[in-house]
Design a protein around this motif. Structure first.
Motif, PDB file in Angstrom:
ATOM      1  N   GLY A 157       0.825  -1.219   0.000  1.00 43.05           N
ATOM      2  CA  GLY A 157       0.000   0.000   0.000  1.00 43.05           C
ATOM      3  C   GLY A 157       0.846   1.250   0.000  1.00 43.05           C
ATOM      4  O   GLY A 157       2.067   1.193   0.239  1.00 43.05           O
ATOM      5  N   GLN A 158       0.222   2.389  -0.255  1.00 39.57           N
ATOM      6  CA  GLN A 158       0.970   3.643  -0.289  1.00 39.57           C
ATOM      7  C   GLN A 158       1.435   4.018   1.113  1.00 39.57           C
ATOM      8  O   GLN A 158       0.918   3.490   2.116  1.00 39.57           O
ATOM      9  N   THR A 159       2.378   4.917   1.182  1.00 46.13           N
ATOM     10  CA  THR A 159       2.851   5.421   2.466  1.00 46.13           C
ATOM     11  C   THR A 159       1.678   5.940   3.294  1.00 46.13           C
ATOM     12  O   THR A 159       0.828   6.656   2.762  1.00 46.13           O
ATOM     13  N   GLY A 160       1.645   5.559   4.544  1.00 46.73           N
ATOM     14  CA  GLY A 160       0.597   6.055   5.436  1.00 46.73           C
ATOM     15  C   GLY A 160      -0.722   5.313   5.322  1.00 46.73           C
ATOM     16  O   GLY A 160      -1.718   5.733   5.906  1.00 46.73           O
ATOM     17  N   SER A 161      -0.735   4.191   4.602  1.00 46.25           N
ATOM     18  CA  SER A 161      -2.016   3.482   4.435  1.00 46.25           C
ATOM     19  C   SER A 161      -2.257   2.447   5.535  1.00 46.25           C
ATOM     20  O   SER A 161      -3.330   1.854   5.595  1.00 46.25           O
ATOM     21  N   GLY A 162      -1.246   2.218   6.392  1.00 47.93           N
ATOM     22  CA  GLY A 162      -1.468   1.326   7.542  1.00 47.93           C
ATOM     23  C   GLY A 162      -0.719  -0.002   7.493  1.00 47.93           C
ATOM     24  O   GLY A 162      -1.018  -0.899   8.285  1.00 47.93           O
ATOM     25  N   LYS A 163       0.293  -0.116   6.625  1.00 47.60           N
ATOM     26  CA  LYS A 163       1.039  -1.385   6.518  1.00 47.60           C
ATOM     27  C   LYS A 163       1.755  -1.720   7.830  1.00 47.60           C
ATOM     28  O   LYS A 163       1.650  -2.827   8.331  1.00 47.60           O
ATOM     29  N   THR A 164       2.485  -0.723   8.349  1.00 50.00           N
ATOM     30  CA  THR A 164       3.258  -0.973   9.570  1.00 50.00           C
ATOM     31  C   THR A 164       2.315  -1.234  10.743  1.00 50.00           C
ATOM     32  O   THR A 164       2.616  -2.051  11.618  1.00 50.00           O
ATOM     33  N   HIS A 165       1.168  -0.559  10.741  1.00 49.08           N
ATOM     34  CA  HIS A 165       0.191  -0.787  11.816  1.00 49.08           C
ATOM     35  C   HIS A 165      -0.236  -2.258  11.802  1.00 49.08           C
ATOM     36  O   HIS A 165      -0.307  -2.899  12.843  1.00 49.08           O
ATOM     37  N   THR A 166      -0.522  -2.778  10.604  1.00 53.73           N
ATOM     38  CA  THR A 166      -0.963  -4.180  10.508  1.00 53.73           C
ATOM     39  C   THR A 166       0.164  -5.149  10.878  1.00 53.73           C
ATOM     40  O   THR A 166      -0.062  -6.105  11.611  1.00 53.73           O
ATOM     41  N   MET A 167       1.370  -4.906  10.391  1.00 53.79           N
ATOM     42  CA  MET A 167       2.444  -5.878  10.618  1.00 53.79           C
ATOM     43  C   MET A 167       3.088  -5.705  11.991  1.00 53.79           C
ATOM     44  O   MET A 167       3.220  -6.660  12.733  1.00 53.79           O
ATOM     45  N   GLN A 168       3.507  -4.496  12.316  1.00 52.50           N
ATOM     46  CA  GLN A 168       4.188  -4.260  13.585  1.00 52.50           C
ATOM     47  C   GLN A 168       3.196  -3.808  14.663  1.00 52.50           C
ATOM     48  O   GLN A 168       3.080  -4.427  15.697  1.00 52.50           O
ATOM     49  N   ASN A 177       3.238  -9.468  13.356  1.00 55.83           N
ATOM     50  CA  ASN A 177       4.580  -9.975  13.711  1.00 55.83           C
ATOM     51  C   ASN A 177       4.612 -10.562  15.124  1.00 55.83           C
ATOM     52  O   ASN A 177       4.978 -11.719  15.324  1.00 55.83           O
ATOM     53  N   GLN A 178       4.204  -9.741  16.087  1.00 55.95           N
ATOM     54  CA  GLN A 178       4.305 -10.201  17.471  1.00 55.95           C
ATOM     55  C   GLN A 178       3.288 -11.308  17.768  1.00 55.95           C
ATOM     56  O   GLN A 178       3.604 -12.289  18.438  1.00 55.95           O
ATOM     57  N   ARG A 179       2.071 -11.133  17.235  1.00 57.70           N
ATOM     58  CA  ARG A 179       1.025 -12.140  17.486  1.00 57.70           C
ATOM     59  C   ARG A 179       1.417 -13.489  16.883  1.00 57.70           C
ATOM     60  O   ARG A 179       1.137 -14.550  17.442  1.00 57.70           O
ATOM     61  N   ALA A 180       2.064 -13.442  15.702  1.00 55.76           N
ATOM     62  CA  ALA A 180       2.455 -14.688  15.036  1.00 55.76           C
ATOM     63  C   ALA A 180       3.452 -15.450  15.896  1.00 55.76           C
ATOM     64  O   ALA A 180       3.313 -16.663  16.114  1.00 55.76           O
ATOM     65  N   LEU A 181       4.455 -14.724  16.421  1.00 56.83           N
ATOM     66  CA  LEU A 181       5.456 -15.404  17.238  1.00 56.83           C
ATOM     67  C   LEU A 181       4.841 -15.944  18.526  1.00 56.83           C
ATOM     68  O   LEU A 181       5.137 -17.065  18.942  1.00 56.83           O
ATOM     69  N   LYS A 182       3.943 -15.158  19.109  1.00 54.25           N
ATOM     70  CA  LYS A 182       3.264 -15.608  20.337  1.00 54.25           C
ATOM     71  C   LYS A 182       2.503 -16.909  20.045  1.00 54.25           C
ATOM     72  O   LYS A 182       2.564 -17.877  20.802  1.00 54.25           O
ATOM     73  N   GLU A 183       1.800 -16.915  18.905  1.00 52.44           N
ATOM     74  CA  GLU A 183       1.014 -18.082  18.508  1.00 52.44           C
ATOM     75  C   GLU A 183       1.924 -19.290  18.271  1.00 52.44           C
ATOM     76  O   GLU A 183       1.585 -20.418  18.639  1.00 52.44           O
ATOM     77  N   GLN A 241      17.915 -17.008  18.184  1.00 56.34           N
ATOM     78  CA  GLN A 241      16.941 -17.984  18.679  1.00 56.34           C
ATOM     79  C   GLN A 241      16.040 -17.282  19.698  1.00 56.34           C
ATOM     80  O   GLN A 241      16.526 -16.584  20.585  1.00 56.34           O
ATOM     81  N   VAL A 242      14.733 -17.425  19.512  1.00 56.87           N
ATOM     82  CA  VAL A 242      13.814 -16.766  20.452  1.00 56.87           C
ATOM     83  C   VAL A 242      12.987 -17.829  21.190  1.00 56.87           C
ATOM     84  O   VAL A 242      12.521 -18.791  20.584  1.00 56.87           O
ATOM     85  N   ASN A 243      12.853 -17.627  22.498  1.00 53.03           N
ATOM     86  CA  ASN A 243      12.118 -18.609  23.305  1.00 53.03           C
ATOM     87  C   ASN A 243      10.880 -18.025  23.958  1.00 53.03           C
ATOM     88  O   ASN A 243      10.056 -18.753  24.493  1.00 53.03           O
ATOM     89  N   CYS A 244      10.794 -16.709  23.971  1.00 54.11           N
ATOM     90  CA  CYS A 244       9.655 -16.064  24.629  1.00 54.11           C
ATOM     91  C   CYS A 244       9.431 -14.683  24.015  1.00 54.11           C
ATOM     92  O   CYS A 244      10.251 -14.208  23.224  1.00 54.11           O
ATOM     93  N   LEU A 245       8.323 -14.052  24.404  1.00 53.36           N
ATOM     94  CA  LEU A 245       7.982 -12.748  23.822  1.00 53.36           C
ATOM     95  C   LEU A 245       8.999 -11.663  24.169  1.00 53.36           C
ATOM     96  O   LEU A 245       9.217 -10.745  23.383  1.00 53.36           O
ATOM     97  N   GLU A 246       9.646 -11.782  25.325  1.00 50.45           N
ATOM     98  CA  GLU A 246      10.650 -10.767  25.697  1.00 50.45           C
ATOM     99  C   GLU A 246      11.798 -10.806  24.684  1.00 50.45           C
ATOM    100  O   GLU A 246      12.275  -9.778  24.233  1.00 50.45           O
ATOM    101  N   ASP A 247      12.204 -12.039  24.311  1.00 49.18           N
ATOM    102  CA  ASP A 247      13.275 -12.179  23.296  1.00 49.18           C
ATOM    103  C   ASP A 247      12.833 -11.499  21.998  1.00 49.18           C
ATOM    104  O   ASP A 247      13.601 -10.794  21.348  1.00 49.18           O
ATOM    105  N   VAL A 248      11.562 -11.739  21.653  1.00 48.96           N
ATOM    106  CA  VAL A 248      11.033 -11.204  20.396  1.00 48.96           C
ATOM    107  C   VAL A 248      11.034  -9.670  20.426  1.00 48.96           C
ATOM    108  O   VAL A 248      11.501  -9.008  19.504  1.00 48.96           O
ATOM    109  N   ASN A 249      10.545  -9.119  21.524  1.00 48.63           N
ATOM    110  CA  ASN A 249      10.451  -7.655  21.618  1.00 48.63           C
ATOM    111  C   ASN A 249      11.829  -6.996  21.587  1.00 48.63           C
ATOM    112  O   ASN A 249      12.009  -5.951  20.983  1.00 48.63           O
ATOM    113  N   ARG A 250      12.794  -7.659  22.248  1.00 51.65           N
ATOM    114  CA  ARG A 250      14.173  -7.128  22.217  1.00 51.65           C
ATOM    115  C   ARG A 250      14.677  -7.107  20.783  1.00 51.65           C
ATOM    116  O   ARG A 250      15.267  -6.144  20.321  1.00 51.65           O
ATOM    117  N   THR A 251      14.365  -8.194  20.059  1.00 53.01           N
ATOM    118  CA  THR A 251      14.819  -8.306  18.664  1.00 53.01           C
ATOM    119  C   THR A 251      14.183  -7.221  17.807  1.00 53.01           C
ATOM    120  O   THR A 251      14.852  -6.567  17.010  1.00 53.01           O
TER     121      THR A 251
END
Ligand code: ATP
Length: 430
Positions: A157-168, A177-183, A241-251
């Motif tokens: 999508g164009q800049t400002g259309s909400g891509k980063t909102h959906t992914m990050q 991104n975060q929900r996928a890793l949690k899942e 290697q990530v084992n928990c959400l804290e690892d993910v958020n740091r990354t």
């Protein structure tokens, strides 16, 4: 001269006739009212019947549609409309001209040049859609990488259309991104006979150069190569290697700080690069030693807007040309895959070349096209919707699942989540 007695009798008669007339009118009114009520009730019963039939048809259409999607080789296209934001300004330009069809969650209506244009996708999310609702639709796709499938999810999508909102997404409303890793953590934790190892890398492609976003000293000299097993990879790319959400958020924090951003007229922190979060899920069965390997690629693409509107020149022009080239290559690749064409032009851009193993074959691809609701962005929104439509509307023709692409991974027969699912083509061949 009439006798007073005669006048009195006539008067009585007239009064009687008037009473009878009044009763007659009241009776007629009641009868008519009853008839109208019966007619309304008939119509409303008929309407309810039609509505019920319509919903049944819709359900059936969805079932057939899902079967069609399977046949089309697992390439889906969603559309998400972002809500109005302060940057849309006020006045005519901020008027909302993009509306999801209230009766059909796969259609989008756009008021463009005094005409209503109609676009069809696998699913349309309106401005009120939540991160939860969006993730709910992609959850099965995400967890299929545990079964050894390769999955790609692109935000376009164009800049400002909400891509980063959906992914990050913001920290209080995390995106895919975060929900996928949690899942993945939850799903892999449940498998008692399996041990999983989840690794992530985070890179960006800026001006056709790959940058490692997790490295302390990012270099632009990274190339895509084939390894001994014939799989495409980027030598030297940091994998954590990530084992928990804290690892993910740091990354994520490290990676996002390293992301290249530059300002354009349209968005102060416009991202001019494609950001790719690559998640590898390695599984081993502790009883049988059978191994599985699946990849989940989550891609926040650079803004798709046309050069002139962004007021680009010099470096910005080069950026814009590279972005256009890679986005059109991506469109060509997905179009070719969905149309089951024999030649798929992976090599036309770094992005498609790098993702070659995760596109096509038994892989699963989802493109989420993002659009702004504002009238002033309607030209770009229409361009994005046409891009999505081109991918979505490829005719079935003789399409079946694509042949297994070079280097794609086979799903182990006894993979935990494999039971009851159709086997991959490679697995069926065994
Ligand atoms: N679904 C949504 N709900 C609430 N706010 C949203 C939504 N989508 C986008 N926004 C807001 O709109 C603004 C632009 O969104 P975002 O940064 O995600 O766009 P983008 O397409 O990623 O832009 P760029 O290409 O410049 O990175 C942000 O302030 C974001 O918070």
């Amino acid at each position: 001269m009439l006798a007073p007695r005669k006048v009195k009798e006539d008067c009585e008669l007239l009064r009687k006739e008037m009473r009878e007339l009044q009763q007659g009118v009241q009776l007629m009114a009641r009868l008519t009212q009853q008839q109208i009520c019966d007619a309304i009730s008939d119509i409303s019963q008929h309407n309810q019947l039609l509505l019920r039939r319509y919903h049944e048809e819709m359900k059936l259409r969805k079932t057939y549609h899902n079967e069609l999607v399977e046949l089309r080789g697992n390439i889906r296209v969603f559309c998400r409309v972002r809500p109005p934001i302060a940057e849309d300004g006020s006045g005519q330009g901020s008027t909302c001209v993009v509306h999801p069809d209230q009766d059909d969650d796969s259609r989008l209506l756009v008021d463009f040049k005094n005409r209503e244009q109609n676009f069809g996708f696998d699913r349309v999310f309106g401005a009120e859609s939540t991160q939860d609702e969006v993730f709910h639709e992609v959850q099965a796709l995400v967890t299929s990488c545990i079964d050894g499938f390769n999955v790609c999810i692109f935000a376009y999508g164009q800049t400002g259309s909400g891509k980063t909102h959906t992914m990050q997404g913001p920290s209080h409303e995390p995106g895919i991104n975060q929900r996928a890793l949690k899942e993945l953590f939850i799903a892999t934790d449940k498998q008692s006979d399996w041990r999983y190892d989840i690794r992530v890398s985070f890179l960006e492609i800026y001006n056709e150069s790959i940058r490692d976003l997790l490295s302390d000293r990012p270099t632009t000299k990274m190339e895509v190569k084939r390894n001994a097993e014939g799989l495409l990879h980027v030598p030297g790319l940091t994998q954590i290697q990530v084992n928990c959400l804290e690892d993910v958020n740091r990354t994520f924090t490290t990676g996002l700080e390293n992301r290249v951003t530059a300002s354009t007229r349209m968005n102060e922190l416009s991202s001019r690069s494609h950001a790719l979060l690559c998640v590898e899920v390695h599984g081993v069965n502790t009883m049988t030693s059978v191994k599985t390997f699946g990849k989940l690629n989550l891609v926040d693409l650079a803004g798709s807007e046309r050069v002139s509107k962004s007021g680009a020149d010099g470096d910005r022009l080069k950026e814009a040309q590279n972005i256009n080239k890679s986005l059109s290559s991506l469109g060509d690749v997905v179009h070719a895959l969905r149309g089951n064409q024999s030649h798929v032009p992976y090599r036309n851009s770094k992005l498609t070349y790098l993702l070659q193993d995760s596109l096509g074959g038994d892989s699963k691809t989802l493109m989420i096209v993002h659009v702004s609701p504002a009238q002033k962005n309607v030209g770009e929104s229409i361009a994005s919707l046409h891009f999505g439509q081109r991918v979505h509307s490829v005719q079935l023709g003789q399409a079946t699942r694509n042949a297994v692409s070079e280097g794609s991974h086979e799903m182990a027969e006894d993979s935990p989540a494999n039971s009851g699912r159709p086997k991959s083509r490679a697995a069926r061949k065994k």
